[in-house]
Scaffold this motif. Structure first.
Motif, short mmCIF file in Angstrom:
data_model
loop_
_atom_site.label_atom_id
_atom_site.label_comp_id
_atom_site.label_asym_id
_atom_site.label_seq_id
_atom_site.Cartn_x
_atom_site.Cartn_y
_atom_site.Cartn_z
N ARG A 44 0.84 -1.18 0.00
CA ARG A 44 0.00 0.00 0.00
C ARG A 44 0.89 1.25 0.00
O ARG A 44 1.82 1.36 0.80
N GLU A 45 0.58 2.18 -0.87
CA GLU A 45 1.41 3.36 -1.10
C GLU A 45 0.69 4.62 -0.64
O GLU A 45 -0.48 4.84 -0.98
N PHE A 46 1.41 5.43 0.09
CA PHE A 46 0.86 6.72 0.55
C PHE A 46 0.64 7.65 -0.63
O PHE A 46 1.47 7.74 -1.53
N VAL A 47 -0.49 8.38 -0.59
CA VAL A 47 -0.79 9.37 -1.63
C VAL A 47 -0.82 10.79 -1.04
O VAL A 47 -0.11 11.68 -1.49
N ALA A 48 -1.65 10.99 -0.01
CA ALA A 48 -1.80 12.33 0.55
C ALA A 48 -2.43 12.24 1.93
O ALA A 48 -3.09 11.25 2.25
N ALA A 49 -2.22 13.28 2.73
CA ALA A 49 -2.84 13.34 4.05
C ALA A 49 -3.17 14.79 4.38
O ALA A 49 -2.55 15.72 3.84
N ILE A 50 -4.13 14.96 5.29
CA ILE A 50 -4.59 16.29 5.65
C ILE A 50 -4.85 16.34 7.15
O ILE A 50 -5.34 15.37 7.74
N SER A 51 -4.52 17.46 7.76
CA SER A 51 -4.70 17.61 9.19
C SER A 51 -6.17 17.76 9.55
O SER A 51 -7.03 17.95 8.68
N TRP A 52 -6.46 17.72 10.83
CA TRP A 52 -7.84 17.70 11.32
C TRP A 52 -8.67 18.89 10.85
O TRP A 52 -9.87 18.77 10.62
N ASN A 53 -8.02 20.05 10.68
CA ASN A 53 -8.77 21.24 10.29
C ASN A 53 -8.48 21.66 8.85
O ASN A 53 -8.90 22.74 8.43
N GLY A 54 -7.72 20.83 8.13
CA GLY A 54 -7.40 21.16 6.74
C GLY A 54 -6.27 22.14 6.58
O GLY A 54 -5.93 22.52 5.46
N GLY A 55 -5.66 22.56 7.68
CA GLY A 55 -4.63 23.57 7.62
C GLY A 55 -3.27 23.09 7.14
O GLY A 55 -2.41 23.90 6.80
N SER A 56 -3.08 21.80 7.13
CA SER A 56 -1.80 21.23 6.69
C SER A 56 -2.07 20.03 5.81
O SER A 56 -2.92 19.20 6.12
N THR A 57 -1.35 19.95 4.70
CA THR A 57 -1.45 18.82 3.79
C THR A 57 -0.07 18.32 3.44
O THR A 57 0.93 19.05 3.56
N TYR A 58 -0.02 17.08 2.98
CA TYR A 58 1.27 16.47 2.62
C TYR A 58 1.01 15.47 1.52
O TYR A 58 0.01 14.76 1.55
N LYS A 98 -6.92 8.67 11.22
CA LYS A 98 -6.12 8.55 12.43
C LYS A 98 -6.61 9.58 13.42
O LYS A 98 -6.57 10.79 13.11
N GLU A 99 -7.02 9.16 14.60
CA GLU A 99 -7.51 10.10 15.60
C GLU A 99 -6.32 10.89 16.14
O GLU A 99 -5.52 10.39 16.92
N SER A 100 -6.21 12.15 15.69
CA SER A 100 -5.07 12.97 16.07
C SER A 100 -5.28 14.41 15.66
O SER A 100 -5.80 14.68 14.57
N TYR A 101 -4.83 15.32 16.52
CA TYR A 101 -4.80 16.73 16.18
C TYR A 101 -3.39 17.16 15.76
O TYR A 101 -3.11 18.35 15.64
N ARG A 102 -2.53 16.17 15.53
CA ARG A 102 -1.14 16.46 15.19
C ARG A 102 -1.03 17.25 13.89
O ARG A 102 -1.65 16.94 12.90
N SER A 103 -0.23 18.27 13.94
CA SER A 103 0.02 19.12 12.79
C SER A 103 1.36 19.80 13.01
O SER A 103 1.71 20.10 14.15
N PRO A 104 2.13 20.10 11.98
CA PRO A 104 1.81 19.89 10.57
C PRO A 104 1.91 18.43 10.15
O PRO A 104 2.50 17.61 10.85
N ILE A 105 1.34 18.14 9.00
CA ILE A 105 1.43 16.82 8.41
C ILE A 105 2.74 16.74 7.63
O ILE A 105 2.99 17.54 6.74
N THR A 106 3.57 15.78 8.02
CA THR A 106 4.85 15.58 7.33
C THR A 106 5.03 14.10 7.05
O THR A 106 4.04 13.35 7.02
N SER A 107 6.24 13.65 6.92
CA SER A 107 6.50 12.28 6.50
C SER A 107 5.96 11.23 7.46
O SER A 107 5.77 10.08 7.07
#
Length: 128
Positions: A44-58, A98-107
């Motif tokens: 399975r290959e990662f494509v994209a992710a977004i933080s809980w409020n949309g403020g950070s993407t990766y 993933k239940e998390s408020y972690r931001s920014p979204i990185t590797s």
């Protein structure tokens, strides 16, 4: 949390497609959301992710500049806008939470093991 991915289909090279991931069971406003893809016999290959409020993407390098992840917490839905599609984008696409408020979204968000919930997948086929 139940995740339902939709929007896959057959598209020509250079075309566009938007995938949706609708969550139910509870609100995912406090969740990191991700998109992954997988071909038969491959990891399975990662494509994209977004933080809980949309403020950070990766994004994965292979899709950066062509794909856009977004979310509408009021609708409990995450989207993946895919433009300039290539044959190598052909895969089954999965959304994950993933239940998390972690931001920014990185590797750190690249690992499938990070995510608690998975949808059933939607097939995207890019024809040449």
């Amino acid at each position: 949390v139940q995740l339902q991915a939709s929007g896959g289909g057959l598209v020509q090279v250079g075309g566009s497609l938007t995938l949706s991931c609708a969550a139910s069971g509870r609100t995912v406003s406090g969740y990191v959301m991700g998109w992954f893809r997988q071909a038969p016999g491959k990891e399975r290959e990662f494509v994209a992710a977004i933080s809980w409020n949309g403020g950070s993407t990766y994004y994965a390098g292979s899709v950066k500049g062509r794909f856009t992840i977004s979310r509408d917490n009021a609708k409990n839905t995450v989207y993946l806008q895919m433009n300039s599609l290539k044959p190598e984008d052909t895969d089954v696409y999965y959304c994950a939470a993933k239940e998390s408020y972690r931001s920014p979204i990185t590797s750190w968000a690249r690992g499938p093991y990070e995510y608690d919930y998975w949808g059933q997948g939607t097939l995207v086929t890019v024809s040449s």
